[in-house]
Design a protein around this motif. Sequence first.
Motif, short mmCIF file in Angstrom:
data_model
loop_
_atom_site.label_atom_id
_atom_site.label_comp_id
_atom_site.label_asym_id
_atom_site.label_seq_id
_atom_site.Cartn_x
_atom_site.Cartn_y
_atom_site.Cartn_z
N CYS A 36 28.97 10.54 4.28
CA CYS A 36 28.62 12.35 4.42
C CYS A 36 29.96 13.13 4.20
N PRO A 37 28.67 14.33 3.42
CA PRO A 37 29.86 15.28 2.60
C PRO A 37 30.93 15.64 3.05
N ASP A 38 30.66 15.45 4.62
CA ASP A 38 31.71 16.72 4.95
C ASP A 38 32.53 15.62 5.56
N CYS A 39 32.47 14.31 6.57
CA CYS A 39 33.50 13.50 6.35
C CYS A 39 34.16 12.08 6.05
N GLY A 40 32.81 12.00 4.84
CA GLY A 40 33.35 10.40 3.99
C GLY A 40 32.70 9.42 4.95
N ASN A 41 32.37 9.77 6.64
CA ASN A 41 31.15 8.73 6.55
C ASN A 41 30.50 7.80 6.16
N PRO A 42 30.18 6.59 6.44
CA PRO A 42 28.87 6.45 5.69
C PRO A 42 27.41 6.75 6.49
N LEU A 43 25.98 7.24 6.43
CA LEU A 43 25.43 7.65 6.62
C LEU A 43 24.49 7.02 7.16
N SER A 44 24.15 7.24 8.65
CA SER A 44 22.70 6.23 8.63
C SER A 44 21.39 6.32 8.34
N ILE A 45 20.70 5.88 7.86
CA ILE A 45 19.21 5.76 7.18
C ILE A 45 18.35 5.61 7.68
N ASN A 46 16.80 5.89 8.05
CA ASN A 46 16.38 5.78 8.84
C ASN A 46 14.66 6.42 8.22
N GLY A 47 13.62 5.24 7.68
CA GLY A 47 12.23 5.72 7.24
C GLY A 47 12.75 5.16 5.13
N GLY A 48 11.89 6.39 5.36
CA GLY A 48 12.29 6.78 3.69
C GLY A 48 11.57 5.13 2.75
N THR A 49 12.16 3.81 3.37
CA THR A 49 11.30 2.66 2.97
C THR A 49 10.05 2.41 2.66
N GLU A 50 8.46 3.26 2.98
CA GLU A 50 7.07 3.31 2.61
C GLU A 50 6.93 2.63 1.87
N LEU A 51 5.71 2.49 1.99
CA LEU A 51 5.24 1.98 0.41
C LEU A 51 3.40 1.47 0.95
N ASP A 52 3.04 2.40 1.71
CA ASP A 52 1.02 1.66 1.95
C ASP A 52 0.14 2.68 1.42
N VAL A 53 -0.87 1.84 1.51
CA VAL A 53 -1.76 2.49 0.93
C VAL A 53 -2.46 3.38 3.02
N GLU A 54 -2.77 4.57 1.97
CA GLU A 54 -3.13 5.01 3.98
C GLU A 54 -3.99 5.61 3.97
N GLN A 55 -5.19 6.06 3.25
CA GLN A 55 -6.31 6.07 3.19
C GLN A 55 -7.41 5.36 2.05
N VAL A 56 -8.45 6.04 2.44
CA VAL A 56 -8.75 4.81 1.12
C VAL A 56 -10.96 6.46 0.96
N ILE A 57 -11.07 7.18 0.15
CA ILE A 57 -11.45 8.48 0.36
C ILE A 57 -12.93 7.43 -0.78
N PHE A 58 -14.34 7.41 -0.40
CA PHE A 58 -14.96 6.41 -1.57
C PHE A 58 -16.66 7.45 -0.86
N VAL A 59 -17.34 7.51 -2.64
CA VAL A 59 -18.09 8.08 -2.13
C VAL A 59 -19.92 6.75 -2.36
N PRO A 60 -19.93 6.77 -1.07
CA PRO A 60 -20.56 5.18 -1.41
C PRO A 60 -22.37 4.89 -2.03
N GLU A 61 -22.55 4.23 -2.63
CA GLU A 61 -23.51 3.38 -3.32
C GLU A 61 -24.83 4.18 -2.39
N GLU A 62 -25.55 4.99 -3.55
CA GLU A 62 -26.76 5.36 -2.58
C GLU A 62 -27.74 4.31 -3.25
N THR A 63 -28.21 3.84 -1.60
CA THR A 63 -29.39 2.54 -1.61
C THR A 63 -30.76 3.38 -1.86
N THR A 64 -31.79 2.95 -2.64
CA THR A 64 -32.83 2.85 -2.86
C THR A 64 -33.53 2.23 -2.17
#
Length: 119
Positions: free
Chosen positions: A91-119
């Motif tokens: 902490c820049p004010d009091c020097g205590n260690p900060l408690s951390i939540n999150g920030g470790t994400e490494l995920d594929v969220e969404q996949v958008i694709f163009v479907p192949e045309e079927t004839t």
Amino acid sequence: MHEMGIAVEIYRAARDAVRDHGSGRLETVTVSIGELSAVEPELLRFAWEAVVAGGPDAGATLSIRWCPADQHCPACGEAKDRSDGSWLRLCPDCGNPLSINGGTELDVEQVIFVPEETT
Ligand SMILES: [Zn+2]
């Protein structure tokens, strides 16, 4: 540059997602990257372009959602930035260690694709 390995993993996961729904060409893959995941977004985008270049998915976009870590000081109670010039998250004010939540994400969220045309 470990981003190259991560880009390959993301590509593989995206291709699997497309295969689950038929076939097609990747358009946009959205990933969430946490601040603490040690991934450099610019390097990852660069690696992604190298991975898809020349293949059937050349030109597919990698969209990165940046997830900052949520940190607060247990003594002051507020969300804080870590002290400048230090890798320790204090902490820049009091020097205590900060408690951390999150920030470790490494995920594929969404996949958008163009479907192949079927004839
Ligand atoms: Zn504090």
